[in-house]
Write a protein that holds these residues in place. Structure first.
Motif, PDB file in Angstrom:
ATOM      1  N   UNK A  54       0.838  -1.205   0.000  1.00 31.22           N
ATOM      2  CA  UNK A  54       0.000   0.000   0.000  1.00 31.22           C
ATOM      3  C   UNK A  54       0.873   1.255   0.000  1.00 31.22           C
ATOM      4  N   UNK A  55       1.965   1.214   0.761  1.00 28.60           N
ATOM      5  CA  UNK A  55       2.891   2.343   0.789  1.00 28.60           C
ATOM      6  C   UNK A  55       3.507   2.564  -0.589  1.00 28.60           C
ATOM      7  N   UNK A  56       3.918   1.480  -1.245  1.00 25.38           N
ATOM      8  CA  UNK A  56       4.510   1.586  -2.588  1.00 25.38           C
ATOM      9  C   UNK A  56       3.520   2.227  -3.555  1.00 25.38           C
ATOM     10  N   UNK A  57       2.261   1.812  -3.488  1.00 30.79           N
ATOM     11  CA  UNK A  57       1.230   2.379  -4.362  1.00 30.79           C
ATOM     12  C   UNK A  57       1.031   3.856  -4.076  1.00 30.79           C
ATOM     13  N   UNK A  58       0.951   4.213  -2.802  1.00 36.52           N
ATOM     14  CA  UNK A  58       0.758   5.618  -2.414  1.00 36.52           C
ATOM     15  C   UNK A  58       1.948   6.466  -2.873  1.00 36.52           C
ATOM     16  N   UNK A  59       3.156   5.945  -2.710  1.00 39.46           N
ATOM     17  CA  UNK A  59       4.352   6.684  -3.130  1.00 39.46           C
ATOM     18  C   UNK A  59       4.388   6.825  -4.650  1.00 39.46           C
ATOM     19  N   UNK A  60       3.985   5.780  -5.374  1.00 41.32           N
ATOM     20  CA  UNK A  60       3.935   5.837  -6.835  1.00 41.32           C
ATOM     21  C   UNK A  60       2.969   6.933  -7.273  1.00 41.32           C
ATOM     22  N   UNK A  61       1.770   6.940  -6.687  1.00 35.04           N
ATOM     23  CA  UNK A  61       0.755   7.937  -7.045  1.00 35.04           C
ATOM     24  C   UNK A  61       1.208   9.355  -6.721  1.00 35.04           C
ATOM     25  N   UNK A  62       2.009   9.509  -5.655  1.00 34.72           N
ATOM     26  CA  UNK A  62       2.477  10.833  -5.235  1.00 34.72           C
ATOM     27  C   UNK A  62       3.743  11.275  -5.976  1.00 34.72           C
ATOM     28  N   UNK A  63       4.308  10.378  -6.784  1.00 33.75           N
ATOM     29  CA  UNK A  63       5.570  10.710  -7.448  1.00 33.75           C
ATOM     30  C   UNK A  63       6.685  10.889  -6.439  1.00 33.75           C
ATOM     31  N   UNK A  64       6.726  10.003  -5.456  1.00 35.75           N
ATOM     32  CA  UNK A  64       7.660  10.134  -4.328  1.00 35.75           C
ATOM     33  C   UNK A  64       9.020   9.537  -4.648  1.00 35.75           C
ATOM     34  N   UNK A  65       9.749  10.216  -5.537  1.00 34.62           N
ATOM     35  CA  UNK A  65      11.117   9.824  -5.858  1.00 34.62           C
ATOM     36  C   UNK A  65      11.909  11.066  -6.206  1.00 34.62           C
ATOM     37  N   UNK A  66      13.208  10.929  -6.255  1.00 37.72           N
ATOM     38  CA  UNK A  66      14.083  12.041  -6.632  1.00 37.72           C
ATOM     39  C   UNK A  66      14.458  11.867  -8.097  1.00 37.72           C
ATOM     40  N   UNK A  67      14.209  12.859  -8.935  1.00 38.46           N
ATOM     41  CA  UNK A  67      14.484  12.726 -10.366  1.00 38.46           C
ATOM     42  C   UNK A  67      15.928  12.280 -10.640  1.00 38.46           C
ATOM     43  N   UNK A  68      16.036  11.218 -11.420  1.00 40.35           N
ATOM     44  CA  UNK A  68      17.350  10.722 -11.839  1.00 40.35           C
ATOM     45  C   UNK A  68      18.113   9.939 -10.782  1.00 40.35           C
ATOM     46  N   UNK A  69      17.550   9.773  -9.591  1.00 40.05           N
ATOM     47  CA  UNK A  69      18.253   9.084  -8.494  1.00 40.05           C
ATOM     48  C   UNK A  69      17.511   7.817  -8.106  1.00 40.05           C
ATOM     49  N   UNK A  70      18.274   6.838  -7.660  1.00 42.28           N
ATOM     50  CA  UNK A  70      17.682   5.600  -7.137  1.00 42.28           C
ATOM     51  C   UNK A  70      17.948   5.554  -5.636  1.00 42.28           C
ATOM     52  N   UNK A  71      16.870   5.584  -4.861  1.00 39.74           N
ATOM     53  CA  UNK A  71      16.969   5.559  -3.407  1.00 39.74           C
ATOM     54  C   UNK A  71      16.236   4.319  -2.907  1.00 39.74           C
ATOM     55  N   UNK A  72      16.946   3.514  -2.123  1.00 40.68           N
ATOM     56  CA  UNK A  72      16.365   2.295  -1.579  1.00 40.68           C
ATOM     57  C   UNK A  72      16.068   2.502  -0.101  1.00 40.68           C
ATOM     58  N   UNK A  73      14.877   2.098   0.307  1.00 40.72           N
ATOM     59  CA  UNK A  73      14.528   2.084   1.721  1.00 40.72           C
ATOM     60  C   UNK A  73      14.526   0.622   2.143  1.00 40.72           C
ATOM     61  N   UNK A  74      15.468   0.273   2.995  1.00 38.60           N
ATOM     62  CA  UNK A  74      15.638  -1.111   3.449  1.00 38.60           C
ATOM     63  C   UNK A  74      15.054  -1.228   4.849  1.00 38.60           C
ATOM     64  N   UNK A  75      13.955  -1.985   4.956  1.00 39.75           N
ATOM     65  CA  UNK A  75      13.275  -2.129   6.236  1.00 39.75           C
ATOM     66  C   UNK A  75      13.855  -3.265   7.069  1.00 39.75           C
ATOM     67  N   UNK A  76      14.762  -4.037   6.481  1.00 41.55           N
ATOM     68  CA  UNK A  76      15.422  -5.117   7.206  1.00 41.55           C
ATOM     69  C   UNK A  76      14.552  -6.354   7.346  1.00 41.55           C
TER      70      UNK A  76
END
Length: 100
Positions: A5-27
């Motif tokens: 659900x978080x991934x979907x919400x972030x996708x809809x919000x455009x929650x990324x940095x242009x041109x950058x790959x950021x990984x959130x590792x929850x462990x």
């Protein structure tokens, strides 16, 4: 909220940095979210990233809800950053998109 659900919400919000790959590792079993600004998408796929944030799922929920300050989380070791620190700093703006 589940990670999917978080991934979907972030996708809809455009929650990324242009041109950058950021990984959130929850462990552990929680896995990762990849905020892929090169492909303009949020996925649950692991991979190489410019910046990796390591944070527990519970602490992430507190950060996203505004109950835990990002700087406090970093200073107390609840949030660890590997790679380009400037990307991590820009993510505060990304988090604000999720509250709207």
């Amino acid at each position: 909220m589940t990670k999917s659900e978080l991934a979907t919400k972030m996708q809809e919000a455009g929650a990324w940095l242009p041109g950058k790959r950021v990984k959130i590792d929850f462990g552990g079993d929680e896995g990762v979210l990849m905020l892929d600004g090169a492909a303009n998408q949020v996925t649950e796929d692991d991979g190489v990233a410019d910046t990796t944030l390591k944070v527990s799922w519970d602490d992430w929920q507190a950060l996203a809800a505004g109950q835990l300050d990002g700087m406090t989380a970093f200073m107390t070791g609840k949030l660890k950053v590997e790679g380009d620190m400037s990307n991590a700093m820009q993510l505060q703006g990304v988090l604000s998109k999720l509250k709207g």
